[in-house]
Design an enzyme around this catalytic site. Structure first.
Site, PDB file in Angstrom:
ATOM      1  N   ALA A  65       0.851  -1.189   0.000  1.00 37.58           N
ATOM      2  CA  ALA A  65       0.000   0.000   0.000  1.00 37.58           C
ATOM      3  C   ALA A  65       0.888   1.240   0.000  1.00 37.58           C
ATOM      4  CB  ALA A  65      -0.903  -0.001   1.230  1.00 37.58           C
ATOM      5  N   GLY A 111      -0.537  -5.270   0.811  1.00 38.16           N
ATOM      6  CA  GLY A 111      -1.794  -5.203   0.063  1.00 38.16           C
ATOM      7  C   GLY A 111      -1.731  -5.916  -1.269  1.00 38.16           C
ATOM      8  N   GLU A 114      -2.365  -9.491  -0.519  1.00 39.13           N
ATOM      9  CA  GLU A 114      -3.796  -9.578  -0.209  1.00 39.13           C
ATOM     10  C   GLU A 114      -4.645  -9.510  -1.475  1.00 39.13           C
ATOM     11  OE1 GLU A 114      -4.646  -7.671   4.015  1.00 39.13           O
ATOM     12  OE2 GLU A 114      -3.334  -6.382   2.826  1.00 39.13           O
ATOM     13  N   GLU A 134       3.571  -6.300   7.209  1.00 44.09           N
ATOM     14  CA  GLU A 134       2.954  -5.201   7.975  1.00 44.09           C
ATOM     15  C   GLU A 134       3.486  -5.083   9.399  1.00 44.09           C
ATOM     16  OE1 GLU A 134      -0.049  -6.055   4.702  1.00 44.09           O
ATOM     17  OE2 GLU A 134       1.317  -7.225   5.957  1.00 44.09           O
TER      18      GLU A 134
END
Length: 259
Positions: A65, A111, A114, A134
């Site tokens: 991200a 992300g 994901e 993360e």
């Protein structure tokens, strides 16, 4: 129409390319909004039977991200960011009635990992790297990563990856069950299209039913067996099911119309 995506459709397959190679295709507010719109197009356009999500350039699928967007968020803002992304993109992909497949080239981190996991399955180039780093930011995945990683690779392997922040290569990802196929970077899109071209010869309503019933395994609010039974009942009354049975008995190839 899009500033951060390249979207093309050929032979009933839509290819959605996240096009920020200078930023390693990092997810930001614009990418999330445009991905949401692109997935809506996949789901509503009758000319599209399946979709591929990939990243531009040789280095990254999506390397995470855009961390610069996190700095000013408080608890409520962080929760809203995660919820918005899941509803607009990640859950929408997972629950699409049309197959959406990730073609992972280079880094799929945070992300990006994901996003790949939200797809119905994944193919990877041999240079792909997967991870959920993360914890290095004092965070945990916010777009479904803790849930889907456990579903795909098992609890022990998932927790190790989540709390070490380590990356795994494509061969390990395949061994873990995170990806279905590993190929060269040059052949990645062709191989993905080859798999989807085969899927596109099947009855679209049956394909959608398989996706819905398989997703029900992880949905505690429904009985997956009941979802399967009811879907079987609906499908057996369709024109495609009649065509499939007739083609089998007549020893010919079925021609499905999605009805």
């Amino acid at each position: 129409m899009y500033t951060s995506l390249l979207v093309t459709t050929e032979n009933n397959i839509c290819v959605i390319t996240i096009n920020r190679p200078d930023k390693l295709n990092a997810l930001n507010k614009t990418v999330i909004e445009e991905l949401s719109a692109a997935i809506d197009k996949v789901n509503t356009n009758s000319d599209i039977k399946a979709a591929i999500i990939t990243g531009a350039g040789p280095k990254a699928f999506v390397a995470g991200a855009d961390i610069s967007e996190f700095a000013s968020l408080d608890a409520a803002g962080g929760e809203a960011l995660a919820r918005r992304g899941q509803e607009m993109v990640f859950s929408k992909i997972e629950n699409s009635s049309k197959p959406i497949v990730a073609a992972v080239n280079g880094f799929a981190l945070g992300g990006g990992c994901e996003l790949a996991m939200a797809c119905h399955f994944r193919l990877a180039a041999d240079n792909a790297r997967f991870g959920q780093p993360e914890v290095n930011l004092g965070l945990l995945p916010g777009y479904g990563g803790t849930q889907r990683l456990v579903q795909l690779v098992g609890k022990g392997r998932a927790i190790e990856l989540l709390i070490t922040g380590n990356m795994i290569d494509a061969a390990t990802a395949q061994q873990y069950g995170l990806v279905n196929h590993v190929t060269t970077a040059d052949e990645l899109l062709n191989k993905t299209k080859e798999v989807l071209t085969l899927i596109n010869t099947k009855a679209p309503l049956a394909v959608a039913g398989c996706i819905e019933a398989a997703n029900a395994v992880y949905n505690e609010s429904v009985d997956g067996y009941e979802v399967e039974i009811k879907s079987f009942g609906k499908l057996i009354a369709t024109a495609d099911a009649k065509e499939g049975a007739a083609a089998f008995l007549e020893k010919r190839k079925a021609v499905f119309t999605g009805k």
